[in-house]
Design an enzyme around this catalytic site. Structure first.
Site, short mmCIF file in Angstrom:
data_model
loop_
_atom_site.label_atom_id
_atom_site.label_comp_id
_atom_site.label_asym_id
_atom_site.label_seq_id
_atom_site.Cartn_x
_atom_site.Cartn_y
_atom_site.Cartn_z
N GLN A 14 -10.57 -4.03 -3.15
CA GLN A 14 -11.33 -3.63 -3.74
C GLN A 14 -12.69 -4.03 -4.51
OE1 GLN A 14 -12.63 -1.81 -0.19
NE2 GLN A 14 -13.94 -2.96 -0.70
N ARG A 68 0.77 -1.60 -0.21
CA ARG A 68 0.13 -0.17 -0.04
C ARG A 68 1.21 1.24 0.00
NH1 ARG A 68 -5.27 1.54 3.48
NH2 ARG A 68 -6.45 -0.24 1.82
N ARG A 116 -13.44 -8.49 1.46
CA ARG A 116 -11.67 -8.26 1.36
C ARG A 116 -11.37 -9.73 1.60
NH1 ARG A 116 -9.84 -2.95 1.63
NH2 ARG A 116 -8.29 -3.98 1.51
N HIS A 132 -6.70 0.77 -6.80
CA HIS A 132 -7.69 -0.27 -5.26
C HIS A 132 -8.56 -1.42 -5.98
CE1 HIS A 132 -8.23 -0.88 -1.94
NE2 HIS A 132 -9.37 -0.68 -0.52
N ASP A 169 -16.97 7.34 -1.91
CA ASP A 169 -16.34 7.18 -0.94
C ASP A 169 -15.50 8.50 -0.70
OD1 ASP A 169 -12.93 5.82 -0.36
OD2 ASP A 169 -12.72 6.09 -2.37
N CYS A 198 -17.03 1.47 0.51
CA CYS A 198 -14.94 0.55 0.38
C CYS A 198 -14.90 0.98 1.74
CB CYS A 198 -14.20 1.01 -0.61
SG CYS A 198 -13.54 2.89 0.01
N1 NVA Z 1 -9.68 6.89 -1.38
C1 NVA Z 1 -9.52 6.10 -0.49
C2 NVA Z 1 -9.19 4.84 -0.10
C3 NVA Z 1 -9.38 4.57 0.92
C4 NVA Z 1 -9.99 2.85 1.27
C5 NVA Z 1 -8.08 6.23 0.05
O1 NVA Z 1 -6.96 6.92 -0.88
O2 NVA Z 1 -7.14 7.01 1.25
N1 CP Z 2 -11.15 -0.50 2.21
C1 CP Z 2 -9.84 0.05 2.52
O1 CP Z 2 -8.37 -0.52 1.75
O2 CP Z 2 -9.75 0.05 3.92
P1 CP Z 2 -8.61 0.15 4.72
O3 CP Z 2 -8.38 1.48 4.44
O4 CP Z 2 -8.88 0.32 6.48
O5 CP Z 2 -7.81 -0.96 4.51
#
Ligand code: NVA
Ligand code: CP
Length: 310
Positions: free
Chosen positions: A132, A102, A291, A129, A223, A263
């Site tokens: 997800q 990540r 997930r 992502h 989101d 998500c």
């Molecule tokens: N768009 C959000 C998704 C979190 C799961 C982010 O990147 O923070």
């Molecule tokens: N939806 C998602 O990826 O959640 P986290 O940021 O908690 O991993």
């Protein structure tokens, strides 16, 4: 050997196969039948951003498959102190059987994958992502909502939107995206999705009017307006995104039995109202649980590809 960096690199059949493996593993788990496909394997998990679901699902999933997961925060490993990505990739992949990352820039994960001798999984970048979306589609299948999808994405043109675009393009469903002006999706990614859509029959459209997008939709999703790394823009974004909250009035424009997906984490009173969130909480928390199952399907699938030498 395959990596899982974006859905762009996968065929419709492969995406559905991964989801089906995940569904089978989920069914077995509920009947206390444990699939141990990844016995004695380790998954390195590099986190340069926070996470609840991604960490818990990958770590638990790897354990349930008979393996072990290592949580590697960039605050603790030398990557965060400037050790080159390509060196980190060669070291970690020499000891682990799979790596999940990540991070911020998508190019980082691409570079890591270039130098990795084991499969690399995207656990979220600024651009995509994809894990997800495996869970999201699995959830729609389980809720009988995966046929003739007309999806509406309302909010920021971000990593989630880009992944929805790729899923729609690959599987061939309708996706309408509504973002405020200036917060549209990435043009290059949109063009790529539109190109893929030509052969799948997907119809992907963009607008700045959320009502236009939601009208008649079978699935509505959103989101956070402020993704990780954008915290300083939060106040400004809250002003600009007003009118983009998915509330009861907005949902009333969708089909009567439309599903709502998120998500998570969700910010009530911003991208979604408390009322809509709680009304759809059963599917949202199944989506979150999925997930675990979808990613177990993915890891088992990636391992199988490696063993058949693809
Ligand atoms: N768009 C959000 C998704 C979190 C799961 C982010 O990147 O923070
Ligand atoms: N939806 C998602 O990826 O959640 P986290 O940021 O908690 O991993």
């Amino acid at each position: 050997m395959r990596h899982f960096l974006t859905l762009k690199d996968f065929t419709k059949e492969e995406i559905l196969e991964i989801i089906n493996i995940g569904l089978e593993i989920k069914k077995n788990l509920k009947s206390k039948i444990y699939n141990k496909e990844l016995q004695n394997q380790t998954l390195g998990m590099i986190f340069e951003k926070s996470s609840t679901r991604t960490r818990v699902s990958f770590e638990t999933g790897m354990f349930q498959l008979g393996g072990h997961a290592l949580f590697l925060s960039n605050r603790d490993i030398h990557l965060g102190r400037g050790e080159p990505v390509k060196d980190t990739a060669r070291v970690i992949s020499s000891m682990c059987d799979m790596v999940m990352i990540r991070t911020f820039e998508h190019s980082m994960i691409e570079e890591f994958a270039r130098y990795s001798s084991v499969p690399v999984i995207n656990g979220l970048t600024d651009s995509y992502h994809p894990v997800q979306l495996l869970a999201d589609y699995m959830t729609l299948v389980e809720h009988g909502a995966s046929k003739n999808i007309v999806a509406a994405y309302v909010g920021d043109g971000n990593n989630m939107t880009h992944s929805w675009m790729m899923l729609a393009a690959k599987l061939g469903f309708k996706l309408r995206i509504a973002t405020p002006k200036g917060y549209e999706v990435d043009t290059d990614i949109l063009n790529e999705a539109l190109e893929i859509a030509k052969s799948s029959g997907a119809i992907i459209t963009t607008t700045n009017d959320p009502k236009e997008a939601v009208k008649g939709a079978t699935v509505v999703t959103t989101d956070t307006w402020t993704s990780m790394g954008q915290e300083e823009e939060k106040e400004e974004r809250i002003k600009i995104f007003s009118g983009f909250m998915v509330d009861g009035e907005m949902m009333s424009l969708a089909q009567k039995d439309a599903q709502f997906l998120h998500c998570l984490p969700a910010y009530r009173g911003l991208e979604v109202s408390e009322e809509v969130f709680e009304k759809h909480s059963a599917i949202i928390f199944n989506e979150a649980e999925n997930r675990l199952h979808a990613q177990k399907g993915l890891m088992a699938w990636l391992d199988k590809q490696r063993s058949v030498g693809k």
